[in-house]
Motif scaffolding. Structure first.
Motif, PDB file in Angstrom:
ATOM      1  N   GLY A   6       0.874  -1.169   0.000  1.00  0.00           N
ATOM      2  CA  GLY A   6       0.000   0.000   0.000  1.00  0.00           C
ATOM      3  C   GLY A   6       0.913   1.220   0.000  1.00  0.00           C
ATOM      4  O   GLY A   6       1.453   1.596   1.037  1.00  0.00           O
ATOM      5  N   ALA A   7       1.124   1.774  -1.191  1.00  0.00           N
ATOM      6  CA  ALA A   7       2.075   2.897  -1.314  1.00  0.00           C
ATOM      7  C   ALA A   7       1.328   4.221  -1.395  1.00  0.00           C
ATOM      8  O   ALA A   7       1.760   5.155  -2.060  1.00  0.00           O
ATOM      9  N   GLY A   8       0.187   4.281  -0.711  1.00  0.00           N
ATOM     10  CA  GLY A   8      -0.600   5.518  -0.705  1.00  0.00           C
ATOM     11  C   GLY A   8      -0.046   6.492   0.323  1.00  0.00           C
ATOM     12  O   GLY A   8       1.158   6.516   0.601  1.00  0.00           O
ATOM     13  N   VAL A  10      -0.398   6.842   3.705  1.00  0.00           N
ATOM     14  CA  VAL A  10       0.213   6.353   4.947  1.00  0.00           C
ATOM     15  C   VAL A  10       1.405   5.444   4.638  1.00  0.00           C
ATOM     16  O   VAL A  10       2.454   5.527   5.299  1.00  0.00           O
ATOM     17  N   GLY A  11       1.278   4.594   3.618  1.00  0.00           N
ATOM     18  CA  GLY A  11       2.398   3.717   3.240  1.00  0.00           C
ATOM     19  C   GLY A  11       3.628   4.528   2.857  1.00  0.00           C
ATOM     20  O   GLY A  11       4.751   4.233   3.290  1.00  0.00           O
ATOM     21  N   ASP A  31       2.329  -1.932  -4.484  1.00  0.00           N
ATOM     22  CA  ASP A  31       0.952  -1.454  -4.652  1.00  0.00           C
ATOM     23  C   ASP A  31       0.404  -2.031  -5.955  1.00  0.00           C
ATOM     24  O   ASP A  31       1.166  -2.374  -6.861  1.00  0.00           O
ATOM     25  N   ILE A  32      -0.924  -2.123  -6.044  1.00  0.00           N
ATOM     26  CA  ILE A  32      -1.494  -2.576  -7.314  1.00  0.00           C
ATOM     27  C   ILE A  32      -1.544  -1.438  -8.339  1.00  0.00           C
ATOM     28  O   ILE A  32      -1.657  -1.681  -9.535  1.00  0.00           O
ATOM     29  N   TYR A  63       4.285  -8.866  -6.212  1.00  0.00           N
ATOM     30  CA  TYR A  63       4.406  -9.409  -4.857  1.00  0.00           C
ATOM     31  C   TYR A  63       5.667 -10.257  -4.658  1.00  0.00           C
ATOM     32  O   TYR A  63       6.203 -10.332  -3.557  1.00  0.00           O
ATOM     33  N   ALA A  76      -2.705  -1.349   2.705  1.00  0.00           N
ATOM     34  CA  ALA A  76      -3.429  -1.247   1.436  1.00  0.00           C
ATOM     35  C   ALA A  76      -4.925  -1.198   1.726  1.00  0.00           C
ATOM     36  O   ALA A  76      -5.402  -1.886   2.625  1.00  0.00           O
ATOM     37  N   GLY A  79      -9.588   4.309   2.807  1.00  0.00           N
ATOM     38  CA  GLY A  79      -9.695   5.027   4.082  1.00  0.00           C
ATOM     39  C   GLY A  79     -11.096   5.595   4.219  1.00  0.00           C
ATOM     40  O   GLY A  79     -11.837   5.703   3.231  1.00  0.00           O
ATOM     41  N   VAL A 100      -3.844  -9.754   0.150  1.00  0.00           N
ATOM     42  CA  VAL A 100      -2.468  -9.329   0.439  1.00  0.00           C
ATOM     43  C   VAL A 100      -1.776 -10.349   1.348  1.00  0.00           C
ATOM     44  O   VAL A 100      -0.629 -10.743   1.105  1.00  0.00           O
ATOM     45  N   VAL A 116      -2.297  -2.525   9.272  1.00  0.00           N
ATOM     46  CA  VAL A 116      -2.618  -1.116   9.559  1.00  0.00           C
ATOM     47  C   VAL A 116      -3.983  -0.749   8.956  1.00  0.00           C
ATOM     48  O   VAL A 116      -4.709   0.093   9.482  1.00  0.00           O
ATOM     49  N   ASN A 118      -7.727  -0.284   7.965  1.00  0.00           N
ATOM     50  CA  ASN A 118      -8.915  -0.226   8.833  1.00  0.00           C
ATOM     51  C   ASN A 118     -10.090  -1.030   8.294  1.00  0.00           C
ATOM     52  O   ASN A 118     -10.170  -1.222   7.081  1.00  0.00           O
ATOM     53  N   LEU A 120      -8.949  -1.631  11.968  1.00  0.00           N
ATOM     54  CA  LEU A 120      -7.679  -2.272  12.301  1.00  0.00           C
ATOM     55  C   LEU A 120      -7.807  -3.637  12.999  1.00  0.00           C
ATOM     56  O   LEU A 120      -7.159  -4.603  12.585  1.00  0.00           O
ATOM     57  N   HIS A 173      -9.290  -0.055  18.145  1.00  0.00           N
ATOM     58  CA  HIS A 173      -8.893   1.174  17.435  1.00  0.00           C
ATOM     59  C   HIS A 173     -10.132   1.600  16.650  1.00  0.00           C
ATOM     60  O   HIS A 173     -10.236   1.387  15.451  1.00  0.00           O
ATOM     61  N   PRO A 225       0.234   8.455  11.775  1.00  0.00           N
ATOM     62  CA  PRO A 225       0.295   7.003  11.542  1.00  0.00           C
ATOM     63  C   PRO A 225       1.599   6.537  10.891  1.00  0.00           C
ATOM     64  O   PRO A 225       2.141   5.495  11.261  1.00  0.00           O
TER      65      PRO A 225
HETATM   66  N1  LIG Z   1      -4.416   1.596  11.881  1.00  0.00           N
HETATM   67  C1  LIG Z   1      -4.264   2.906  11.826  1.00  0.00           C
HETATM   68  O1  LIG Z   1      -3.959   3.525  12.838  1.00  0.00           O
HETATM   69  C2  LIG Z   1      -4.440   3.637  10.529  1.00  0.00           C
HETATM   70  C3  LIG Z   1      -3.966   4.942  10.390  1.00  0.00           C
HETATM   71  C4  LIG Z   1      -4.131   5.593   9.172  1.00  0.00           C
HETATM   72  C5  LIG Z   1      -4.739   4.940   8.097  1.00  0.00           C
HETATM   73  N2  LIG Z   1      -5.178   3.680   8.279  1.00  0.00           N
HETATM   74  C6  LIG Z   1      -5.790   2.928   7.185  1.00  0.00           C
HETATM   75  O2  LIG Z   1      -4.782   2.620   6.223  1.00  0.00           O
HETATM   76  C7  LIG Z   1      -5.396   2.424   4.950  1.00  0.00           C
HETATM   77  C8  LIG Z   1      -4.653   3.237   3.885  1.00  0.00           C
HETATM   78  O3  LIG Z   1      -4.806   4.610   4.127  1.00  0.00           O
HETATM   79  P1  LIG Z   1      -4.174   5.690   3.097  1.00  0.00           P
HETATM   80  O4  LIG Z   1      -4.587   7.018   3.590  1.00  0.00           O
HETATM   81  O5  LIG Z   1      -2.742   5.406   2.863  1.00  0.00           O
HETATM   82  O6  LIG Z   1      -5.000   5.343   1.768  1.00  0.00           O
HETATM   83  P2  LIG Z   1      -4.574   5.616   0.248  1.00  0.00           P
HETATM   84  O7  LIG Z   1      -5.827   5.548  -0.535  1.00  0.00           O
HETATM   85  O8  LIG Z   1      -3.749   6.840   0.165  1.00  0.00           O
HETATM   86  O9  LIG Z   1      -3.639   4.366  -0.111  1.00  0.00           O
HETATM   87  C9  LIG Z   1      -4.114   3.063  -0.160  1.00  0.00           C
HETATM   88  C10 LIG Z   1      -3.321   2.324  -1.218  1.00  0.00           C
HETATM   89  O10 LIG Z   1      -3.681   0.947  -1.168  1.00  0.00           O
HETATM   90  C11 LIG Z   1      -3.538   0.455  -2.498  1.00  0.00           C
HETATM   91  N3  LIG Z   1      -4.206  -0.840  -2.646  1.00  0.00           N
HETATM   92  C12 LIG Z   1      -5.528  -1.110  -2.664  1.00  0.00           C
HETATM   93  N4  LIG Z   1      -5.716  -2.432  -2.802  1.00  0.00           N
HETATM   94  C13 LIG Z   1      -4.501  -3.015  -2.871  1.00  0.00           C
HETATM   95  C14 LIG Z   1      -4.037  -4.355  -2.992  1.00  0.00           C
HETATM   96  N5  LIG Z   1      -4.888  -5.392  -3.095  1.00  0.00           N
HETATM   97  N6  LIG Z   1      -2.704  -4.586  -3.004  1.00  0.00           N
HETATM   98  C15 LIG Z   1      -1.835  -3.555  -2.905  1.00  0.00           C
HETATM   99  N7  LIG Z   1      -2.212  -2.274  -2.785  1.00  0.00           N
HETATM  100  C16 LIG Z   1      -3.536  -2.005  -2.772  1.00  0.00           C
HETATM  101  C17 LIG Z   1      -4.134   1.563  -3.353  1.00  0.00           C
HETATM  102  O11 LIG Z   1      -3.728   1.460  -4.708  1.00  0.00           O
HETATM  103  C18 LIG Z   1      -3.596   2.802  -2.645  1.00  0.00           C
HETATM  104  O12 LIG Z   1      -2.389   3.252  -3.242  1.00  0.00           O
HETATM  105  C19 LIG Z   1      -6.865   2.797   5.143  1.00  0.00           C
HETATM  106  O13 LIG Z   1      -7.625   1.644   5.374  1.00  0.00           O
HETATM  107  C20 LIG Z   1      -6.843   3.666   6.393  1.00  0.00           C
HETATM  108  O14 LIG Z   1      -8.075   3.719   7.060  1.00  0.00           O
HETATM  109  C21 LIG Z   1      -5.045   3.011   9.461  1.00  0.00           C
END
Ligand SMILES: NC(=O)c1ccc[n+]([C@@H]2O[C@H](COP(=O)([O-])OP(=O)(O)OC[C@H]3O[C@@H](n4cnc5c(N)ncnc54)[C@H](O)[C@@H]3O)[C@@H](O)[C@H]2O)c1
Ligand SMILES: O=C(O)C[C@H](O)C(=O)O
Length: 304
Positions: A6-8, A10-11, A31-32, A63, A76, A79, A100, A116, A118, A120, A173, A225
């Protein structure tokens, strides 16, 4: 190698903090989305080059590239948007996490998994069950982030240094999060002796709700995060044995079984090395058990 799936937002930020902390020579972003992890890796390497830090960030859509990873972060998935709870993401993200984790099992079956995504706690339980790994190797990040917010509110209320504040947030969480005001201290002084009950209640409520406020204001939580993920990785790779709240599978601790939820744990090179059991009072037990029920009810409708 540390892999972040998940290179979005938070990643990418978790990779940034992990590189700045020099937690491994190599960090892989997977990331996909085609191009995203590669672009993120280039951007991070340009920053690291100026900093003079010899950590190499790679981006990939394959992968197989995670072979040999010691730690895999699963961030991944979607959100929440303003007005949603984290639990509203259950159906959409359960499939992502199952997929994943299936790949982690296939290509990095010696790794530790830090879920990570959600909601969570349900995702941590799905990761634990799908991987079949020992529970010490699957521990989710949620409480570490919640405690960073709790500590900030304590700092704002007391005016004392952030460094002297020690605190724990356990439980779900999510809506039943449990910031432990009774266990928080500033330089060893119990918080309840420093602040009146009304202020403690205010901090308790603010800690639970502040993520939704950030999401309303800027669309997502990112830096807190990203940093919390890297702090957990640091405790593993440097064998720091820090006490961190992690979402891990309970097997009788806190009177609960077959559920992953936030509890304080010693985190070191073997992952979760010990779960610490606190003497909760009735009110705290009620919040904790409400969190357990919420996670169990949610998962009763999901196949995994
Ligand atoms: N546990 C925590 O404390 C916490 C904190 C912050 C965010 N989060 C959660 O983390 C997640 C990501 O948040 P974000 O803001 O980075 O979102 P984002 O949309 O910026 O990034 C998510 C990434 O996941 C990728 N993705 C989706 N399906 C995939 C798969 N099957 N394989 C690989 N990659 C895949 C997407 O292409 C995207 O780049 C959300 O569910 C968010 O709620 C959890
Ligand atoms: O609140 C969210 O949806 C994201 C994350 O769980 C957080 O606490 O920042």
């Amino acid at each position: 190698m540390i892999t972040i799936i998940g290179a979005g937002k938070v990643g990418g930020d978790a990779a940034l903090f992990s590189a700045l902390r020099r937690l491994d020579d190599e960090i892989l972003l997977l990331d996909i989305a085609e191009g995203l992890p590669q672009g993120e890796a280039m951007d991070l390497n340009h920053m690291l080059s100026e900093q003079g830090i010899d950590v190499n960030v790679k981006g990939s859509n394959n992968y197989e590239d995670m072979k040999g990873s010691k730690i895999v972060v699963v961030v991944a998935g979607a959100g929440r948007k303003p007005g949603m709870t984290r639990m509203d993401l259950l159906k959409i993200n359960a499939g992502v996490v199952k997929d994943v984790v299936g790949n982690i099992k296939k290509f990095a079956d010696d790794a530790m998994i830090i879920p990570v995504t959600n909601p969570l706690d349900p995702m941590a339980q799905i990761a634990y069950k799908t991987s079949g790994f020992d529970r010490s190797r699957v521990f989710g990040m949620g409480g570490m982030l919640d405690l960073s917010r709790f500590k900030q509110f304590i700092h704002e209320a007391t005016g004392y240094s952030r460094e002297s504040t020690k605190a724990l947030v356990i439980g779900e969480h999510g809506e039943n999060m449990l910031p432990l005001t009774r266990f928080a201290t500033v330089s060893g002084i119990p918080l309840p002796t420093l602040l009146p009950k009304e202020k403690l209640d205010e901090i308790f409520t603010a800690t639970k709700g502040v993520a939704a406020e950030v999401i309303k204001l800027k669309g997502a939580t990112v830096h807190a995060p990203g940093n919390a993920i890297s702090a957990m990785i640091e405790s593993v790779v440097q064998d720091k044995k820090q006490v961190i709240p992690v979402s891990t599978n309970l097997d009788g601790e806190y009177g609960q079984k077959d559920v992953s939820i936030g509890v304080p744990a010693v985190v070191g090179k073997k992952g979760v090395e010990k779960i610490l059991e606190l003497e909760l009072n009735d009110e705290e037990k009620e919040w904790f058990n409400k969190g357990v029920d919420s996670v169990k009810n949610a998962l009763s409708g999901v196949e995994f």
